[in-house]
Scaffold this active site. Structure first.
Site, PDB file in Angstrom:
ATOM      1  N   HIS A  56       0.764  -1.041   0.209  1.00 24.17           N
ATOM      2  CA  HIS A  56       0.014  -0.176  -0.106  1.00 24.17           C
ATOM      3  C   HIS A  56       0.840   1.348  -0.341  1.00 24.17           C
ATOM      4  O   HIS A  56       2.047   1.299   0.575  1.00 24.17           O
ATOM      5  CB  HIS A  56      -0.943   0.088   1.208  1.00 24.17           C
ATOM      6  CG  HIS A  56      -2.090  -0.987   1.303  1.00 24.17           C
ATOM      7  ND1 HIS A  56      -3.101  -1.026   2.227  1.00 24.17           N
ATOM      8  CD2 HIS A  56      -2.151  -2.029   0.309  1.00 24.17           C
ATOM      9  CE1 HIS A  56      -3.777  -1.926   1.792  1.00 24.17           C
ATOM     10  NE2 HIS A  56      -3.373  -2.627   0.659  1.00 24.17           N
ATOM     11  N   GLU A  58       1.107   3.895   1.776  1.00 27.26           N
ATOM     12  CA  GLU A  58       1.336   4.374   2.992  1.00 27.26           C
ATOM     13  C   GLU A  58       2.834   3.546   3.532  1.00 27.26           C
ATOM     14  O   GLU A  58       3.532   4.161   4.061  1.00 27.26           O
ATOM     15  CB  GLU A  58       0.628   4.273   4.116  1.00 27.26           C
ATOM     16  CG  GLU A  58      -0.555   5.232   3.963  1.00 27.26           C
ATOM     17  CD  GLU A  58      -1.947   4.231   3.404  1.00 27.26           C
ATOM     18  OE1 GLU A  58      -1.533   3.456   2.061  1.00 27.26           O
ATOM     19  OE2 GLU A  58      -3.353   4.371   3.539  1.00 27.26           O
ATOM     20  N   CYS A  86      -6.062   1.925   5.674  1.00 32.13           N
ATOM     21  CA  CYS A  86      -6.609   0.630   6.082  1.00 32.13           C
ATOM     22  C   CYS A  86      -6.296   0.184   7.544  1.00 32.13           C
ATOM     23  O   CYS A  86      -5.207   0.874   7.964  1.00 32.13           O
ATOM     24  CB  CYS A  86      -6.507  -0.421   5.115  1.00 32.13           C
ATOM     25  SG  CYS A  86      -4.798  -0.878   5.139  1.00 32.13           S
ATOM     26  N   CYS A  89      -2.267  -0.111   7.449  1.00 34.19           N
ATOM     27  CA  CYS A  89      -1.577   1.005   7.250  1.00 34.19           C
ATOM     28  C   CYS A  89      -1.710   2.230   8.609  1.00 34.19           C
ATOM     29  O   CYS A  89      -0.654   2.627   9.001  1.00 34.19           O
ATOM     30  CB  CYS A  89      -2.062   1.836   6.122  1.00 34.19           C
ATOM     31  SG  CYS A  89      -1.428   0.972   4.490  1.00 34.19           S
TER      32      CYS A  89
HETATM   33 ZN   LIG Z   1      -3.423   0.132   3.549  1.00 31.13          ZN
END
Ligand SMILES: [Zn+2]
Length: 152
Positions: A56, A58, A86, A89
């Site tokens: 991801h 991040e 999410c 993250c």
């Molecule tokens: Zn994430």
């Protein structure tokens, strides 16, 4: 909510990274990490490119920022991301001791800040950043909507 004039332009950089990721077939989510008004990491989703479920924006940006400053704690860093983080993250942002989190669109389906588990308010969260939501929201949402419409 946004101090000074710099916050929107940092989000603009995250949005640009998101847009480029979308063109490469990744879900268009972008992120920048800022320290002392300087961008030290820019990233976008790389889950398909790297065949990495943790790729991801991040996570990729936090790794780069930590490598750059030579510390796993990003205590004086702010993170800008185009979509609500999410659970994974949000956990990483907490572990990294990020000072401020700015995010664009809310993600009722996968988010973990104002949606889902609301990780930063949970008793097992030991560091919560200051959170500013809705920064660059409409552009972030437009990128995602267009991306998924083209794929239907
Ligand atoms: Zn994430």
């Amino acid at each position: 909510m946004i101090r000074g004039l710099k916050a929107p332009s940092f989000m603009d950089l995250a949005l640009l990274a998101a847009e480029n990721a979308g063109k490469a077939g990744e879900v268009p989510i972008g992120c920048v990490v800022v320290r002392n008004d300087e961008v030290i990491a820019t990233a976008a989703n790389r889950t398909l490119t790297d065949r990495d479920p943790t790729g991801h924006a991040e996570i990729v940006a936090l790794r780069e920022a930590a490598r750059k400053i030579g510390s796993e704690r990003l205590v004086d860093c702010d993170l800008y991301v185009t979509l609500e983080p999410c659970t994974m993250c949000a956990g990483a942002i907490s572990f990294a001791r990020v000072r401020r989190l700015y995010y664009g669109a809310a993600d009722p389906k996968g988010g973990a800040v104002e949606s889902g588990v609301r990780f930063f308010t949970s008793p097992t969260c030991h560091h919560a950043p200051d959170v500013y939501s809705g920064v660059g929201e409409s552009e972030a949402a437009r990128l995602l909507k267009e991306f998924f419409r083209e794929r239907r």
